[in-house]
Design a protein around this motif. Structure first.
Motif, PDB file in Angstrom:
ATOM      1  N   ALA A  44      25.336   0.168 -61.902  1.00  0.00           N
ATOM      2  CA  ALA A  44      25.756   1.397 -62.585  1.00  0.00           C
ATOM      3  C   ALA A  44      27.157   1.876 -62.237  1.00  0.00           C
ATOM      4  CB  ALA A  44      24.751   2.507 -62.299  1.00  0.00           C
ATOM      5  N   CYS A  45      27.641   1.628 -61.041  1.00  0.00           N
ATOM      6  CA  CYS A  45      28.947   2.190 -60.659  1.00  0.00           C
ATOM      7  C   CYS A  45      30.026   1.689 -61.616  1.00  0.00           C
ATOM      8  CB  CYS A  45      29.312   1.800 -59.231  1.00  0.00           C
ATOM      9  SG  CYS A  45      31.028   2.194 -58.832  1.00  0.00           S
ATOM     10  N   PRO A  46      30.651   2.596 -62.359  1.00  0.00           N
ATOM     11  CA  PRO A  46      31.631   2.155 -63.351  1.00  0.00           C
ATOM     12  C   PRO A  46      32.846   1.487 -62.722  1.00  0.00           C
ATOM     13  CG  PRO A  46      31.656   4.545 -63.143  1.00  0.00           C
ATOM     14  CD  PRO A  46      30.474   4.059 -62.359  1.00  0.00           C
ATOM     15  N   ALA A  47      33.094   1.745 -61.449  1.00  0.00           N
ATOM     16  CA  ALA A  47      34.243   1.137 -60.799  1.00  0.00           C
ATOM     17  C   ALA A  47      33.852  -0.141 -60.064  1.00  0.00           C
ATOM     18  CB  ALA A  47      34.886   2.124 -59.836  1.00  0.00           C
ATOM     19  N   ASN A  48      32.574  -0.486 -60.135  1.00  0.00           N
ATOM     20  CA  ASN A  48      32.073  -1.716 -59.506  1.00  0.00           C
ATOM     21  C   ASN A  48      32.395  -1.782 -58.017  1.00  0.00           C
ATOM     22  OD1 ASN A  48      30.707  -4.080 -59.499  1.00  0.00           O
ATOM     23  ND2 ASN A  48      32.164  -5.237 -60.742  1.00  0.00           N
ATOM     24  N   LEU A  49      32.133  -0.696 -57.317  1.00  0.00           N
ATOM     25  CA  LEU A  49      32.540  -0.612 -55.921  1.00  0.00           C
ATOM     26  C   LEU A  49      31.451  -1.053 -54.948  1.00  0.00           C
ATOM     27  CD1 LEU A  49      34.477   2.777 -55.989  1.00  0.00           C
ATOM     28  CD2 LEU A  49      35.405   0.473 -55.992  1.00  0.00           C
ATOM     29  N   PHE A  50      30.247  -1.288 -55.456  1.00  0.00           N
ATOM     30  CA  PHE A  50      29.151  -1.707 -54.574  1.00  0.00           C
ATOM     31  C   PHE A  50      28.963  -3.212 -54.712  1.00  0.00           C
ATOM     32  CE2 PHE A  50      28.564   2.705 -55.387  1.00  0.00           C
ATOM     33  CZ  PHE A  50      27.962   3.250 -54.268  1.00  0.00           C
ATOM     34  N   VAL A  51      29.250  -3.942 -53.647  1.00  0.00           N
ATOM     35  CA  VAL A  51      29.189  -5.397 -53.721  1.00  0.00           C
ATOM     36  C   VAL A  51      28.141  -5.914 -52.740  1.00  0.00           C
ATOM     37  CG1 VAL A  51      30.522  -7.518 -53.506  1.00  0.00           C
ATOM     38  CG2 VAL A  51      31.641  -5.411 -54.263  1.00  0.00           C
ATOM     39  N   LEU A  59      28.564  -3.999 -49.472  1.00  0.00           N
ATOM     40  CA  LEU A  59      29.938  -3.728 -49.074  1.00  0.00           C
ATOM     41  C   LEU A  59      30.475  -2.666 -50.022  1.00  0.00           C
ATOM     42  CD1 LEU A  59      32.266  -4.799 -47.221  1.00  0.00           C
ATOM     43  CD2 LEU A  59      32.986  -6.134 -49.212  1.00  0.00           C
ATOM     44  N   PHE A  60      31.003  -1.575 -49.469  1.00  0.00           N
ATOM     45  CA  PHE A  60      31.487  -0.496 -50.337  1.00  0.00           C
ATOM     46  C   PHE A  60      32.934  -0.160 -50.028  1.00  0.00           C
ATOM     47  CE2 PHE A  60      32.343   3.988 -51.112  1.00  0.00           C
ATOM     48  CZ  PHE A  60      32.074   4.048 -52.471  1.00  0.00           C
ATOM     49  N   ASN A  61      33.739  -0.038 -51.084  1.00  0.00           N
ATOM     50  CA  ASN A  61      35.126   0.392 -50.934  1.00  0.00           C
ATOM     51  C   ASN A  61      35.315   1.679 -51.718  1.00  0.00           C
ATOM     52  OD1 ASN A  61      36.290  -1.845 -49.468  1.00  0.00           O
ATOM     53  ND2 ASN A  61      35.785  -3.027 -51.289  1.00  0.00           N
ATOM     54  N   ASN A  64      38.994   2.967 -55.218  1.00  0.00           N
ATOM     55  CA  ASN A  64      39.145   3.077 -56.665  1.00  0.00           C
ATOM     56  C   ASN A  64      37.990   3.817 -57.337  1.00  0.00           C
ATOM     57  OD1 ASN A  64      41.460   1.653 -56.349  1.00  0.00           O
ATOM     58  ND2 ASN A  64      40.626  -0.289 -57.049  1.00  0.00           N
ATOM     59  N   CYS A  65      37.574   4.913 -56.731  1.00  0.00           N
ATOM     60  CA  CYS A  65      36.384   5.628 -57.204  1.00  0.00           C
ATOM     61  C   CYS A  65      36.773   6.681 -58.245  1.00  0.00           C
ATOM     62  CB  CYS A  65      35.739   6.299 -56.002  1.00  0.00           C
ATOM     63  SG  CYS A  65      34.482   7.490 -56.421  1.00  0.00           S
ATOM     64  N   TYR A  66      35.967   6.775 -59.311  1.00  0.00           N
ATOM     65  CA  TYR A  66      36.215   7.774 -60.353  1.00  0.00           C
ATOM     66  C   TYR A  66      35.598   9.134 -60.015  1.00  0.00           C
ATOM     67  CZ  TYR A  66      38.095   4.144 -63.317  1.00  0.00           C
ATOM     68  OH  TYR A  66      38.880   3.147 -63.829  1.00  0.00           O
ATOM     69  N   GLU A  67      34.927   9.232 -58.896  1.00  0.00           N
ATOM     70  CA  GLU A  67      34.296  10.483 -58.458  1.00  0.00           C
ATOM     71  C   GLU A  67      33.312  11.009 -59.496  1.00  0.00           C
ATOM     72  OE1 GLU A  67      37.806  12.891 -57.571  1.00  0.00           O
ATOM     73  OE2 GLU A  67      38.673  11.054 -56.769  1.00  0.00           O
ATOM     74  N   CYS A  68      32.580  10.090 -60.141  1.00  0.00           N
ATOM     75  CA  CYS A  68      31.702  10.507 -61.232  1.00  0.00           C
ATOM     76  C   CYS A  68      30.366  11.040 -60.729  1.00  0.00           C
ATOM     77  CB  CYS A  68      31.496   9.360 -62.211  1.00  0.00           C
ATOM     78  SG  CYS A  68      30.651   7.925 -61.538  1.00  0.00           S
ATOM     79  N   GLY A  69      29.821  10.469 -59.667  1.00  0.00           N
ATOM     80  CA  GLY A  69      28.535  10.941 -59.164  1.00  0.00           C
ATOM     81  C   GLY A  69      27.363  10.040 -59.531  1.00  0.00           C
ATOM     82  N   THR A  70      27.637   9.003 -60.304  1.00  0.00           N
ATOM     83  CA  THR A  70      26.565   8.109 -60.740  1.00  0.00           C
ATOM     84  C   THR A  70      25.782   7.524 -59.564  1.00  0.00           C
ATOM     85  OG1 THR A  70      27.782   7.519 -62.728  1.00  0.00           O
ATOM     86  CG2 THR A  70      26.092   5.970 -62.000  1.00  0.00           C
ATOM     87  N   CYS A  71      26.509   7.071 -58.543  1.00  0.00           N
ATOM     88  CA  CYS A  71      25.837   6.330 -57.469  1.00  0.00           C
ATOM     89  C   CYS A  71      24.812   7.180 -56.731  1.00  0.00           C
ATOM     90  CB  CYS A  71      26.860   5.733 -56.510  1.00  0.00           C
ATOM     91  SG  CYS A  71      28.078   6.906 -55.902  1.00  0.00           S
ATOM     92  N   TYR A  72      25.160   8.415 -56.387  1.00  0.00           N
ATOM     93  CA  TYR A  72      24.178   9.185 -55.615  1.00  0.00           C
ATOM     94  C   TYR A  72      22.991   9.583 -56.487  1.00  0.00           C
ATOM     95  CZ  TYR A  72      25.536  13.884 -57.295  1.00  0.00           C
ATOM     96  OH  TYR A  72      25.765  14.989 -58.069  1.00  0.00           O
ATOM     97  N   THR A  82      26.390   8.873 -48.598  1.00  0.00           N
ATOM     98  CA  THR A  82      26.914  10.191 -48.251  1.00  0.00           C
ATOM     99  C   THR A  82      28.089  10.452 -49.172  1.00  0.00           C
ATOM    100  OG1 THR A  82      26.378   9.635 -45.992  1.00  0.00           O
ATOM    101  CG2 THR A  82      27.631  11.660 -46.338  1.00  0.00           C
ATOM    102  N   TRP A  83      27.968  11.467 -49.992  1.00  0.00           N
ATOM    103  CA  TRP A  83      28.915  11.645 -51.096  1.00  0.00           C
ATOM    104  C   TRP A  83      29.640  12.972 -50.986  1.00  0.00           C
ATOM    105  CZ3 TRP A  83      30.988  13.817 -55.381  1.00  0.00           C
ATOM    106  CH2 TRP A  83      31.455  12.972 -56.406  1.00  0.00           C
ATOM    107  N   THR A  84      30.962  12.941 -50.935  1.00  0.00           N
ATOM    108  CA  THR A  84      31.763  14.174 -51.004  1.00  0.00           C
ATOM    109  C   THR A  84      32.949  13.905 -51.918  1.00  0.00           C
ATOM    110  OG1 THR A  84      33.159  13.520 -49.143  1.00  0.00           O
ATOM    111  CG2 THR A  84      31.215  14.858 -48.626  1.00  0.00           C
TER     112      THR A  84
END
Ligand SMILES: Cc1cc2nc3c(=O)[nH]c(=O)nc-3n(C[C@H](O)[C@H](O)[C@H](O)COP(=O)(O)OP(=O)(O)OC[C@H]3O[C@@H](n4cnc5c(N)ncnc54)[C@H](O)[C@@H]3O)c2cc1C
Ligand code: SF4
Ligand code: SF4
Lengths: 97, 433, 268
Positions: A44-51, A59-61, A64-72, A82-84
């Motif tokens: 789901a992460c639109p930036a494909n940051l969860f590998v 592995l998470f970077n 390049n996060c869009y701060e959308c909130g999808t992941c949490y 942990t999301w801020t």
């Protein structure tokens, strides 16, 4: 109809401006992820940051996060993410959206 | 004395309108935005219905940074190979008093926040609000921020911090965040010359087009859209979060597939991606709305889930502007009355109930879930396009079949029960009618 | 006394569609930010005043307000076209400084500028310069001399001891600029910014030409057949004669080297 090649994922992300801060605003607890079979974040992460890593972790970077909130929202493991928001003034900056 | 009368968190459309309304009534207003400028964090499909601004900013259309005035509105239903397109055009929409306009949010939100500054509000950017301050009786009395020495006190805080609203959650106004109530929007801004856009979409000058798409999202419940800007077009999809991960389809692949659909490809062909973006939508409308008032606190816009995402409608900016304005007015009135308790601030929800903000939501209460239901998503596009295809197909020498027979045959082919069709039609009629 | 900091209003990223940055996507570089932070740190331990300056159109005042909110005391904008010559910009900046104790600059700007403004400032003020600093160690006593490391070409480093008035330019990695407090952020938006209209022309600089060695005369290859002539040009087995080992004192050796270079045509 022409089918033009879709741009590579990196090129796609490179069209966005990210003002990167040194602090990671999202952290992922690798231990929680080891037991996770559904891996919603990876799809789901639109930036494909969860590998997924070969040893069963994630592995998470954060850069390049869009701060959308999808992941949490899609992750149903308490405490895995942990999301801020990043520090004020940093992170994604949209131009023509 | 407090640092301000009213603190507005978030300089999106809700926050800026709250700040304008409050500043106009003579209050000391501080408008706090976490992005480097208002609009920098904000993304949407592409059309704003700004008529609500008539009240706050007369002649807004003379200065607002808009791209094109929408004069054509289409709804497309896509099956794998076919498309049914309902297209309405009104050139009157291209003149005052106007209807909808495409605009970039980093332009529009920034402009709107400057109107708040002109009205006397203090705008502070690059500052993230991290929490609510409470007095000894638990009433909200300010905010904390991520800056050194970052606390700021006020009589009323208006939280306009958007879909993730951590403030509304922290205040305990949302029961639980359920992924089922949200959709993820992703879009590509594609550059095309103005000339090509004008020709492809049948418009000229600053006329624009708004296309909502049902189907075409690779089996993930949701919808798509295409909007024309001056020299770019926006192509995107809106995807139900819970289904996205279940279907194992990545968002950018779903856009790519939509762009390859035979009805869409000719519209987007040759467009180069100049920006990719993503944002959440509070999709479930009334079903997910939080309490919007607490002692010293009001919630407006997406933070209060006041976004109308009902299939062919995708409206949030107008609801945000209206609810923000009413929140600003109610907060000022409560301060004037020297009583900022939840009870006194309740005039805000009364206003929402009496105006389109909640009336539209009540009317369309069942629509968001209906439109995103599996049946509408997976069976109806094939059914509807199937019916139309058979009606327009000329199978000479076979005589034309009766419409009733086509409908019944296509319904069975799509696997829809008659009782289901009737029920959905009734829900739809009640909702839209 | 005054510690001056010169910062430049530049695009952070994205398309540069005109010479004037779009305020929303512009700011000052990490290098300029580091320069401001060093100046603020020195001023904290002394009675110095930090003066920030920028040269540019009215939109550039955004970076001055940002600097004020982080603790600079005073701000000046030189009203000038961003595309002006570096020496003109430097001279105008100097004109607004009035005998600074130090001048801090970033060592590069995001917009690939020439990076020559700091040198022009040093020349105009007639004080020392230490440019391209990659590390610094501030003394307890703000007026004492302090050690710094300077980047040289080819990855080499130079140790410096800095004392007295100087123009210093630093890399962005040397230090991270502090965050402004909320109250300062609010008051900075109302603080006064002095605007000075730019005057004057370019500074005189020695006429410089790119270095071009004199053409060297190469004799045509000798040989009867084409193969022999090609061999004559490409053959590496026999020396063509510049190699010579001599033993001499350094100064004599230097003279010899210069003589040889001249003879071979590398020097005029
Ligand atoms: C894909 C997509 C398509 C859409 N299409 C349309 C459309 O075509 N037409 C339409 O009318 N609507 C559309 N919408 C909905 C619309 O974008 C929203 O309803 C609208 O933006 C809500 O406005 P808002 O002011 O409530 O929130 P936002 O616009 O989200 O603004 C919130 C602001 O608060 C700031 N903020 C958040 N948290 C903090 C904090 N802690 N501290 C400081 N600042 C903070 C944010 O940076 C942001 O600027 C769409 C939405 C999406 C995602
Ligand atoms: S972040 Fe959540 S969804 Fe993703 S792997 Fe970890 S536990 Fe699973
Ligand atoms: S907030 Fe959005 S973009 Fe950022 S990591 Fe989570 S899902 Fe990905």
């Amino acid at each position: 109809m022409t089918i033009w090649p879709d741009i590579s994922f990196q090129d796609r992300i490179d069209t966005s401006e990210f003002r990167i801060h040194e602090r990671a605003h999202i952290t992922v607890n690798d231990d929680s992820c080891r037991g996770c079979t559904t891996r919603e974040c990876v799809v789901a992460c639109p930036a494909n940051l969860f590998v997924p890593t070969s040893d069963g972790g994630i592995l998470f970077n954060y850069e390049n996060c869009y701060e959308c909130g999808t992941c949490y929202l899609v992750c149903n493991k308490e405490g895995a993410i942990t999301w801020t928001y990043p520090e004020g003034g940093f992170g994604i900056v949209f131009h023509r959206t | 004395m407090t640092d301000a009368d009213i603190i507005v968190v978030g300089a999106g459309p809700a926050g800026s309108c709250a700040a304008i309304a409050a500043a106009r009534s003579g209050k000391r207003v501080v408008l706090i935005e976490r992005g480097p400028f208002p609009g920098s964090k904000n993304m949407y499909g592409g059309v704003i219905y700004p008529r609500i601004l008539d009240e706050l900013i007369p002649h807004w259309f003379e200065t607002a940074p808009i791209q094109r005035w929408v004069v054509r509105r289409s709804t497309m239903v896509l099956s794998d190979t076919g498309a049914l397109n309902i297209d309405y055009r009104s050139n009157a929409w291209g003149q005052a008093p106007y209807n909808g306009a495409t605009a970039y949010r980093p332009d529009f939100d920034n402009w709107l926040a400057q109107q708040a500054v002109a009205a006397g509000a203090d705008l502070i950017c690059s500052t993230t609000v991290t929490g609510l301050l409470r007095d000894d009786q638990g009433r909200v009395c300010g905010v904390s921020t991520d800056r050194p020495d970052g606390d700021l006190t006020a009589s009323v805080v208006i939280a306009c911090d958007g879909v993730n609203s951590f403030l509304a959650k922290q205040a305990g106004l949302y029961p639980t965040a359920d992924a089922d109530n949200y959709t993820l929007g992703v879009k590509e801004t594609l550059s095309l010359s103005k000339h090509i856009i004008d020709e492809r979409f049948g418009v000229r000058d600053n006329q624009g087009v708004d296309i909502e798409i049902l189907g075409g999202t690779s089996g993930v419940n949701g919808g798509g859209f295409i909007y024309t800007n001056l020299d770019t077009i926006a192509v995107g999809v809106v995807l139900k979060l819970s289904k996205l991960s279940a279907q194992k389809k990545r968002p950018e692949d779903i856009i790519a597939e939509l762009k390859r659909h035979p009805a869409i490809a000719p519209l987007v062909e040759g467009g180069q991606v100049v920006e990719y973006s993503a944002h959440l939508i509070p999709e479930a409308g009334l079903e997910m709305m939080p309490k919007m008032v607490a002692d010293g606190l009001l919630i407006a816009g997406d933070a209060a889930a006041l976004c109308l995402a009902a299939g062919i409608w995708l409206e949030g900016v107008n609801f945000a502007m209206a609810s923000g304005m009413y929140a600003g007015q109610s907060a000022s009135a409560a301060i004037n009355a020297n009583n900022v308790s939840a009870n006194s601030l309740k005039s805000y929800t009364d206003r929402l109930n009496k105006t389109f903000v909640l009336q539209d939501h009540k009317k369309l209460r069942k629509i968001p879930h209906l439109v995103l239901s599996d049946r509408i998503q997976h069976k109806y596009p094939a059914f509807v396009t199937g019916v139309v295809e058979r009606m327009f197909r000329v199978d000479n020498p076979t005589p034309k079949p009766g419409v009733r027979r086509i409908v019944s045959q296509e319904r069975k082919k799509a696997g829809i029960k008659l009782s289901e069709l009737v029920r959905d039609a009734l829900t739809g009629l009640k909702g839209f009618g | 006394m005054t510690i001056a900091v010169c910062i430049k209003w530049v695009n952070y990223s994205g398309p540069v569609e005109s010479d004037t940055p779009d305020e929303r996507f512009a700011g000052f570089s990490f290098a300029d930010q580091a320069a401001l932070e060093w100046a603020l740190r020195i001023a904290e331990n002394s009675s110095d005043e930090v003066l920030v300056l920028t040269a540019g159109p009215v939109g550039a005042e955004a970076v001055l307000r940002d600097a004020l909110s982080r603790g600079a005391h005073r701000a000046v904008r030189i009203d000038i076209d961003l595309t002006s010559d570096s020496s003109v910009i430097a001279r105008n900046l100097v004109g607004a400084m009035s005998q600074p104790r130090m001048v801090w600059c970033g060592d590069y700007s995001n917009d690939r500028g020439s990076g020559s403004v700091p040198s022009f400032i040093a020349a105009d003020l007639n004080i020392d310069q230490a440019l391209g600093l990659v590390a610094l160690e501030l003394p307890e006593n703000a007026n004492a001399s302090f050690a710094a490391v300077r980047r040289l070409d080819g990855g080499r480093r130079e140790q410096l001891l800095i004392s007295g008035s100087a123009v210093l330019s630093v890399e962005g990695s040397t230090v991270r600029l502090r965050r402004a407090s909320l109250k300062n952020t609010m008051s900075a938006s109302k603080q006064e910014i002095q605007v000075i209209t730019a005057t004057g022309g370019r500074m005189d600089t020695p006429a410089l030409r790119p270095y071009r060695p004199r053409p060297r005369v190469t004799l045509a290859p000798i040989g009867l057949t084409a193969l022999e002539r090609v061999k004559h040009i490409t053959d590496t087995s026999s020396s063509k004669g510049h190699g010579e080992t001599v033993h001499a004192e350094p100064s004599a050796a230097a003279t010899l080297i210069l003589e040889s270079l001249r003879k071979w045509g590398y020097l005029p």
